[in-house]
Design a protein around this motif. Structure first.
Motif, mmCIF file in Angstrom:
data_model
loop_
_atom_site.group_PDB
_atom_site.id
_atom_site.type_symbol
_atom_site.label_atom_id
_atom_site.label_comp_id
_atom_site.label_asym_id
_atom_site.label_seq_id
_atom_site.Cartn_x
_atom_site.Cartn_y
_atom_site.Cartn_z
ATOM 1 N N ALA A 68 1.033 -1.239 -0.121
ATOM 2 C CA ALA A 68 0.057 -0.249 -0.028
ATOM 3 C C ALA A 68 1.029 1.426 -0.092
ATOM 4 C CB ALA A 68 -0.910 -0.013 1.498
ATOM 5 N N LEU A 69 2.053 1.121 0.875
ATOM 6 C CA LEU A 69 2.728 2.491 0.886
ATOM 7 C C LEU A 69 3.532 2.695 -0.507
ATOM 8 C CD1 LEU A 69 3.995 4.649 2.790
ATOM 9 C CD2 LEU A 69 5.756 3.178 3.143
ATOM 10 N N GLU A 70 4.093 1.551 -1.132
ATOM 11 C CA GLU A 70 4.872 1.947 -2.441
ATOM 12 C C GLU A 70 3.716 2.442 -3.545
ATOM 13 O OE1 GLU A 70 6.700 -1.957 -2.966
ATOM 14 O OE2 GLU A 70 8.231 -1.279 -1.326
ATOM 15 N N ASN A 71 2.503 1.733 -3.361
ATOM 16 C CA ASN A 71 1.457 2.317 -4.582
ATOM 17 C C ASN A 71 1.140 3.720 -4.242
ATOM 18 O OD1 ASN A 71 1.322 -0.123 -5.927
ATOM 19 N ND2 ASN A 71 -0.554 -0.910 -4.776
ATOM 20 N N TYR A 72 1.197 4.116 -2.958
ATOM 21 C CA TYR A 72 0.851 5.557 -2.659
ATOM 22 C C TYR A 72 2.047 6.391 -3.106
ATOM 23 C CZ TYR A 72 -0.152 9.667 0.099
ATOM 24 O OH TYR A 72 -0.451 10.816 0.626
ATOM 25 N N LEU A 73 3.193 5.845 -2.841
ATOM 26 C CA LEU A 73 4.348 6.835 -3.049
ATOM 27 C C LEU A 73 4.900 6.735 -4.619
ATOM 28 C CD1 LEU A 73 6.693 5.916 0.143
ATOM 29 C CD2 LEU A 73 5.242 8.080 -0.374
ATOM 30 N N SER A 74 4.312 5.576 -5.182
ATOM 31 C CA SER A 74 4.787 5.611 -6.581
ATOM 32 C C SER A 74 4.437 6.853 -7.519
ATOM 33 C CB SER A 74 4.322 4.282 -7.203
ATOM 34 O OG SER A 74 2.872 4.421 -7.378
ATOM 35 N N THR A 75 3.415 7.503 -7.153
ATOM 36 C CA THR A 75 2.954 8.783 -7.943
ATOM 37 C C THR A 75 3.448 10.031 -7.323
ATOM 38 O OG1 THR A 75 0.902 8.716 -6.708
ATOM 39 C CG2 THR A 75 0.781 7.586 -9.240
ATOM 40 N N ARG A 76 3.966 9.943 -6.073
ATOM 41 C CA ARG A 76 4.220 11.145 -5.366
ATOM 42 C C ARG A 76 5.982 11.196 -5.308
ATOM 43 N NH1 ARG A 76 -0.369 9.140 -3.847
ATOM 44 N NH2 ARG A 76 -2.391 10.485 -3.578
ATOM 45 N N ALA A 77 6.531 10.351 -5.468
ATOM 46 C CA ALA A 77 7.959 10.472 -5.120
ATOM 47 C C ALA A 77 8.834 9.677 -6.089
ATOM 48 C CB ALA A 77 8.245 9.794 -3.662
ATOM 49 N N ASP A 78 10.167 9.801 -6.158
ATOM 50 C CA ASP A 78 10.965 9.261 -6.942
ATOM 51 C C ASP A 78 11.435 7.872 -6.586
ATOM 52 O OD1 ASP A 78 12.759 10.014 -4.992
ATOM 53 O OD2 ASP A 78 14.195 11.049 -6.434
ATOM 54 N N LYS A 79 12.130 6.902 -7.249
ATOM 55 C CA LYS A 79 12.531 5.657 -6.760
ATOM 56 C C LYS A 79 13.371 5.737 -5.354
ATOM 57 C CE LYS A 79 12.021 3.478 -11.085
ATOM 58 N NZ LYS A 79 12.692 2.759 -12.245
ATOM 59 N N VAL A 80 14.474 6.627 -5.600
ATOM 60 C CA VAL A 80 15.384 6.708 -4.088
ATOM 61 C C VAL A 80 14.735 7.009 -2.912
ATOM 62 C CG1 VAL A 80 17.386 8.078 -3.421
ATOM 63 C CG2 VAL A 80 17.090 7.418 -5.791
ATOM 64 N N THR A 81 13.692 8.110 -2.955
ATOM 65 C CA THR A 81 12.822 8.195 -1.783
ATOM 66 C C THR A 81 12.049 7.125 -1.449
ATOM 67 O OG1 THR A 81 12.845 10.534 -2.683
ATOM 68 C CG2 THR A 81 11.152 9.861 -1.025
ATOM 69 N N ILE A 82 11.544 6.537 -2.649
ATOM 70 C CA ILE A 82 10.693 5.211 -2.242
ATOM 71 C C ILE A 82 11.551 4.150 -1.347
ATOM 72 C CG2 ILE A 82 9.349 3.322 -3.277
ATOM 73 C CD1 ILE A 82 8.131 5.329 -5.150
ATOM 74 N N ARG A 83 12.767 3.856 -1.928
ATOM 75 C CA ARG A 83 13.606 2.962 -1.492
ATOM 76 C C ARG A 83 13.947 3.381 0.226
ATOM 77 N NH1 ARG A 83 18.274 2.404 -5.428
ATOM 78 N NH2 ARG A 83 17.083 4.092 -6.487
ATOM 79 N N SER A 84 14.507 4.678 0.222
ATOM 80 C CA SER A 84 14.790 5.141 1.517
ATOM 81 C C SER A 84 13.561 5.027 2.484
ATOM 82 C CB SER A 84 15.025 6.712 1.641
ATOM 83 O OG SER A 84 16.006 6.884 0.777
ATOM 84 N N VAL A 85 12.177 5.402 2.160
ATOM 85 C CA VAL A 85 11.030 5.095 2.967
ATOM 86 C C VAL A 85 10.719 3.796 3.338
ATOM 87 C CG1 VAL A 85 8.752 5.541 3.119
ATOM 88 C CG2 VAL A 85 9.891 7.308 2.279
ATOM 89 N N SER A 86 11.079 2.782 2.095
ATOM 90 C CA SER A 86 10.932 1.430 2.325
ATOM 91 C C SER A 86 11.821 0.810 3.188
ATOM 92 C CB SER A 86 10.918 0.741 0.946
ATOM 93 O OG SER A 86 10.861 -0.602 0.986
ATOM 94 N N LEU A 87 13.094 1.110 3.441
ATOM 95 C CA LEU A 87 14.152 0.772 4.288
ATOM 96 C C LEU A 87 13.864 1.244 5.681
ATOM 97 C CD1 LEU A 87 16.746 -0.398 4.864
ATOM 98 C CD2 LEU A 87 17.782 1.965 4.611
ATOM 99 N N ILE A 88 13.226 2.232 5.951
ATOM 100 C CA ILE A 88 12.766 2.644 7.238
ATOM 101 C C ILE A 88 11.578 2.031 7.879
ATOM 102 C CG2 ILE A 88 11.799 4.631 8.711
ATOM 103 C CD1 ILE A 88 13.467 6.585 6.727
ATOM 104 N N VAL A 89 10.639 1.832 6.926
ATOM 105 C CA VAL A 89 9.299 0.973 7.173
ATOM 106 C C VAL A 89 9.772 -0.509 7.573
ATOM 107 C CG1 VAL A 89 7.520 0.107 6.381
ATOM 108 C CG2 VAL A 89 7.856 2.494 6.077
ATOM 109 N N ASP A 90 10.783 -1.036 6.798
ATOM 110 C CA ASP A 90 11.304 -2.534 7.049
ATOM 111 C C ASP A 90 11.786 -2.678 8.336
ATOM 112 O OD1 ASP A 90 10.400 -3.590 4.613
ATOM 113 O OD2 ASP A 90 12.315 -3.512 3.531
ATOM 114 N N LEU A 91 12.720 -1.541 8.753
ATOM 115 C CA LEU A 91 13.533 -1.702 10.045
ATOM 116 C C LEU A 91 12.358 -1.642 11.029
ATOM 117 C CD1 LEU A 91 16.648 0.327 9.385
ATOM 118 C CD2 LEU A 91 16.503 -1.932 9.545
ATOM 119 N N ALA A 92 11.752 -0.634 11.035
ATOM 120 C CA ALA A 92 10.509 -0.590 11.850
ATOM 121 C C ALA A 92 9.452 -1.707 12.442
ATOM 122 C CB ALA A 92 9.706 0.800 12.006
ATOM 123 N N LEU A 93 9.031 -2.267 11.123
ATOM 124 C CA LEU A 93 7.984 -3.157 11.200
ATOM 125 C C LEU A 93 8.541 -4.438 11.500
ATOM 126 C CD1 LEU A 93 5.411 -2.217 8.466
ATOM 127 C CD2 LEU A 93 5.440 -1.783 10.781
#
Length: 198
Positions: A68-93
């Motif tokens: 859901a997060l990647e689908n939401y960010l795919s239209t609002r951010a570039d790939k590097v930002t998506i990877r950064s957010v994905s890394l933080i979310v992975d660590l936390a979850l």
């Protein structure tokens, strides 16, 4: 309707996993009645089943959140930002998932937290530079301080002549800069947080 189908499938899968674990608990109770040799291990087996349910269910929930997060960010951010957010979310979850599994296994999390704090301090001191680079990379890439194609002039005591060129690739740890002479230089991302650039 098509966007809700994956969610319905996952919910059905969680219900099926819960039903399977419930059936296994019932079968285990029936085995105890018929076989007293299992009696000393009943609690351990039940804790293991519960931990398996928490682990599988938690993993599925994490995958849903990331999807859901990647689908939401795919239209609002570039790939590097998506990877950064994905890394933080992975660590936390995944940290929360490990704690939930340990709790389901009956581990005293107070003792684990104290041991984790001591270990965390030791690891933090040892990995201070790497963590600083990663956090700087997340900050620089998410704020879009430097993007591919940006003109860069870096002047520092580290490099006697300044680095003048164009950013080609920006990652969490390095930025590749193509200099005016045609050389490709990998600059640590923390440089863009610590030094002035134009």
């Amino acid at each position: 309707m098509s966007s809700t189908r994956p969610l319905i499938r996952v919910l059905l899968l969680l219900i099926i996993i819960g039903a399977v674990v419930y059936v296994l608990h019932v079968v285990l109770s029936a085995l105890i009645v018929s076989n007293s040799k299992i009696l000393p291990y009943v609690t351990d087996i039940q804790l293991g089943l519960d931990a398996a349910l928490v682990g599988i269910g938690g993993y599925i929930i994490i995958r849903i959140i990331k999807y859901a997060l990647e689908n939401y960010l795919s239209t609002r951010a570039d790939k590097v930002t998506i990877r950064s957010v994905s890394l933080i979310v992975d660590l936390a979850l995944y940290t929360l998932l490990v704690l939930a599994i340990l709790s389901a296994l009956g581990v005293n999390l107070t003792g684990a937290a104290i041991g984790g704090a001591v270990g965390g301090v030791a690891i933090g001191l040892a990995a201070q530079t790497v963590v600083s680079n990663i956090l700087s990379g997340i900050m620089v890439t998410s704020s879009r301080t430097v993007r591919p194609g940006d003109a860069i002039i870096l002047q520092s005591w580290i490099w006697s002549p300044p680095i003048v060129g164009e950013a080609e690739r920006v990652t969490l740890l390095f930025t590749e800069v193509r200099t005016v002479t045609g050389n490709l230089v990998k600059v640590p991302i923390r440089v863009f947080r610590e030094y002035r650039f134009h």
